[in-house]
Design a protein around this motif. Structure first.
Motif, PDB file in Angstrom:
ATOM      1  N   GLY A 106      54.842  29.886  15.468  1.00 39.53           N
ATOM      2  CA  GLY A 106      54.709  31.336  15.502  1.00 39.53           C
ATOM      3  C   GLY A 106      53.273  31.801  15.416  1.00 39.53           C
ATOM      4  N   LEU A 107      52.361  31.045  16.018  1.00 40.19           N
ATOM      5  CA  LEU A 107      50.935  31.354  15.929  1.00 40.19           C
ATOM      6  C   LEU A 107      50.550  32.498  16.848  1.00 40.19           C
ATOM      7  N   LYS A 108      49.503  33.210  16.474  1.00 42.14           N
ATOM      8  CA  LYS A 108      48.829  34.131  17.369  1.00 42.14           C
ATOM      9  C   LYS A 108      47.600  33.401  17.924  1.00 42.14           C
ATOM     10  N   ILE A 109      47.369  33.559  19.214  1.00 38.82           N
ATOM     11  CA  ILE A 109      46.266  32.856  19.851  1.00 38.82           C
ATOM     12  C   ILE A 109      45.315  33.864  20.475  1.00 38.82           C
ATOM     13  N   ALA A 110      44.029  33.709  20.159  1.00 38.77           N
ATOM     14  CA  ALA A 110      42.983  34.536  20.749  1.00 38.77           C
ATOM     15  C   ALA A 110      41.934  33.628  21.367  1.00 38.77           C
ATOM     16  N   VAL A 111      41.471  34.001  22.530  1.00 34.17           N
ATOM     17  CA  VAL A 111      40.348  33.313  23.159  1.00 34.17           C
ATOM     18  C   VAL A 111      39.065  34.002  22.730  1.00 34.17           C
ATOM     19  N   VAL A 112      38.076  33.214  22.317  1.00 35.08           N
ATOM     20  CA  VAL A 112      36.735  33.723  22.010  1.00 35.08           C
ATOM     21  C   VAL A 112      35.784  32.931  22.892  1.00 35.08           C
ATOM     22  N   SER A 113      35.312  33.562  23.970  1.00 35.47           N
ATOM     23  CA  SER A 113      34.583  32.794  24.972  1.00 35.47           C
ATOM     24  C   SER A 113      33.423  33.577  25.562  1.00 35.47           C
ATOM     25  N   ASN A 114      32.430  32.833  26.031  1.00 31.35           N
ATOM     26  CA  ASN A 114      31.324  33.400  26.797  1.00 31.35           C
ATOM     27  C   ASN A 114      31.642  33.230  28.277  1.00 31.35           C
ATOM     28  N   GLU A 115      32.036  34.299  28.937  1.00 32.65           N
ATOM     29  CA  GLU A 115      32.346  34.224  30.361  1.00 32.65           C
ATOM     30  C   GLU A 115      32.043  35.550  31.031  1.00 32.65           C
ATOM     31  N   GLY A 116      31.587  35.484  32.276  1.00 33.40           N
ATOM     32  CA  GLY A 116      31.387  36.678  33.074  1.00 33.40           C
ATOM     33  C   GLY A 116      32.714  37.233  33.567  1.00 33.40           C
ATOM     34  N   ARG A 117      32.747  38.517  33.871  1.00 42.23           N
ATOM     35  CA  ARG A 117      34.006  39.202  34.142  1.00 42.23           C
ATOM     36  C   ARG A 117      34.800  38.596  35.300  1.00 42.23           C
ATOM     37  N   GLU A 118      34.163  38.414  36.437  1.00 45.88           N
ATOM     38  CA  GLU A 118      34.916  37.951  37.608  1.00 45.88           C
ATOM     39  C   GLU A 118      35.406  36.513  37.428  1.00 45.88           C
ATOM     40  N   LEU A 119      34.558  35.648  36.895  1.00 46.02           N
ATOM     41  CA  LEU A 119      34.987  34.273  36.648  1.00 46.02           C
ATOM     42  C   LEU A 119      36.072  34.220  35.583  1.00 46.02           C
ATOM     43  N   ASN A 120      35.929  35.034  34.544  1.00 48.20           N
ATOM     44  CA  ASN A 120      36.931  35.100  33.483  1.00 48.20           C
ATOM     45  C   ASN A 120      38.281  35.540  34.029  1.00 48.20           C
ATOM     46  N   ALA A 121      38.278  36.581  34.845  1.00 48.79           N
ATOM     47  CA  ALA A 121      39.529  37.084  35.421  1.00 48.79           C
ATOM     48  C   ALA A 121      40.176  36.026  36.312  1.00 48.79           C
ATOM     49  N   TYR A 122      39.366  35.355  37.118  1.00 45.83           N
ATOM     50  CA  TYR A 122      39.902  34.300  37.979  1.00 45.83           C
ATOM     51  C   TYR A 122      40.554  33.201  37.155  1.00 45.83           C
ATOM     52  N   ARG A 123      39.887  32.778  36.096  1.00 43.92           N
ATOM     53  CA  ARG A 123      40.387  31.673  35.293  1.00 43.92           C
ATOM     54  C   ARG A 123      41.655  32.062  34.525  1.00 43.92           C
ATOM     55  N   ILE A 124      41.663  33.272  33.991  1.00 45.18           N
ATOM     56  CA  ILE A 124      42.857  33.743  33.268  1.00 45.18           C
ATOM     57  C   ILE A 124      44.052  33.801  34.206  1.00 45.18           C
ATOM     58  N   ASN A 125      43.859  34.394  35.370  1.00 40.39           N
ATOM     59  CA  ASN A 125      44.977  34.615  36.293  1.00 40.39           C
ATOM     60  C   ASN A 125      45.411  33.353  37.011  1.00 40.39           C
ATOM     61  N   THR A 126      44.455  32.546  37.454  1.00 39.21           N
ATOM     62  CA  THR A 126      44.792  31.349  38.217  1.00 39.21           C
ATOM     63  C   THR A 126      45.524  30.324  37.363  1.00 39.21           C
ATOM     64  N   PHE A 127      45.106  30.188  36.111  1.00 40.35           N
ATOM     65  CA  PHE A 127      45.691  29.160  35.252  1.00 40.35           C
ATOM     66  C   PHE A 127      46.649  29.749  34.222  1.00 40.35           C
ATOM     67  N   HIS A 128      47.043  31.010  34.426  1.00 35.06           N
ATOM     68  CA  HIS A 128      48.092  31.674  33.645  1.00 35.06           C
ATOM     69  C   HIS A 128      47.840  31.602  32.139  1.00 35.06           C
ATOM     70  N   LEU A 129      46.586  31.776  31.754  1.00 32.80           N
ATOM     71  CA  LEU A 129      46.264  31.707  30.334  1.00 32.80           C
ATOM     72  C   LEU A 129      46.905  32.838  29.540  1.00 32.80           C
ATOM     73  N   ASN A 130      47.149  33.974  30.199  1.00 30.66           N
ATOM     74  CA  ASN A 130      47.763  35.105  29.486  1.00 30.66           C
ATOM     75  C   ASN A 130      49.236  34.887  29.191  1.00 30.66           C
ATOM     76  N   GLU A 131      49.787  33.775  29.620  1.00 32.42           N
ATOM     77  CA  GLU A 131      51.183  33.472  29.288  1.00 32.42           C
ATOM     78  C   GLU A 131      51.325  32.965  27.853  1.00 32.42           C
ATOM     79  N   PHE A 132      50.231  32.478  27.260  1.00 34.06           N
ATOM     80  CA  PHE A 132      50.333  32.036  25.871  1.00 34.06           C
ATOM     81  C   PHE A 132      49.208  32.591  24.992  1.00 34.06           C
ATOM     82  N   VAL A 133      48.169  33.166  25.577  1.00 33.80           N
ATOM     83  CA  VAL A 133      47.091  33.785  24.806  1.00 33.80           C
ATOM     84  C   VAL A 133      47.418  35.252  24.575  1.00 33.80           C
ATOM     85  N   ASP A 134      47.329  35.680  23.315  1.00 33.65           N
ATOM     86  CA  ASP A 134      47.648  37.062  22.970  1.00 33.65           C
ATOM     87  C   ASP A 134      46.484  38.011  23.208  1.00 33.65           C
TER      88      ASP A 134
END
Length: 212
Positions: A106-134
């Motif tokens: 029952g964990l809450k997960i947060a990403v704390v990362s240094n990333e630029g907006r467009e690369l960050n959006a690509y990585r989140i969406n392409t690899f479905h990170l928002n399916e488990f990151v809150d």
């Protein structure tokens, strides 16, 4: 006997933990080789500009105009951007592990990362990170970059987590040390097997038969 506080939240880095690094020296070396660029010039311009991009103050187009397209090229901006994003690859073993731990404990997960907006959006969406990151506390969103302590304080405020109940998994030793200076527990990630084994000491055992 020392008993660790209960872990309620995981703070995770993306590059080097969940995915490959998005645009590191090795990726820039490959780009220089592929497009016939002067690597020394690329590196010099990159180091003068990339922090500003990661802090969300310029766009990817502007970054590339300053670093690559300051002179006429035989390839297009779109071709170069396609090469950039293709450097990102998932660590499916780590993604699976974090997803299982979230469900089991029952964990809450947060990403704390240094990333630029467009690369960050690509990585989140392409690899479905928002399916488990809150929550994504990305430098491009909050205009703060690790190792600035404020990005970790902001992550604690946003998640409303107590520092002692957070485990931060990161592959850069300095960033782990900064988080620990704020009372956050740190785990220096080197590979899937080592991290999976070390998580047991925090009460986060993965009982699946998953393998890397």
């Amino acid at each position: 006997m020392n008993i660790r506080p209960l872990i309620t939240h995981l703070f995770l880095d993306i590059g080097g933990v969940l995915l490959t690094n998005g645009w590191d020296h090795e990726a820039r070396q490959r780009a220089a080789d592929h497009f016939g660029l002067d690597l020394a010039d690329l590196e010099a311009r990159h180091h003068l500009t990339f922090d500003t991009y990661e802090a969300g103050k310029i766009s990817l187009d502007t970054y590339l105009e300053r670093v690559v397209f300051h002179q006429k090229r035989t390839f297009t901006l779109g071709e170069f951007q396609a090469f950039m994003v293709a450097q990102s690859q998932p660590d499916n073993a780590m993604i699976g592990l974090m997803s299982r731990l979230k469900t089991r404990y029952g964990l809450k997960i947060a990403v704390v990362s240094n990333e630029g907006r467009e690369l960050n959006a690509y990585r989140i969406n392409t690899f479905h990170l928002n399916e488990f990151v809150d929550t994504f506390i990305s430098s491009c969103f909050v205009h703060r970059r690790k190792p600035d302590e404020d990005i970790f304080r902001l992550a604690l405020d946003i998640t409303q987590a107590k520092a002692e109940n957070v485990l931060y998994i990161e592959n850069t030793p300095l960033f782990v040390q900064v988080a620990e200076s704020l009372g956050i527990q740190g785990l220096l990630h080197t590979d899937f097997h080592a991290t999976r084994s070390r998580l047991v000491a925090y009460g986060l055992a993965d009982t699946s038969d998953a393998r890397e």
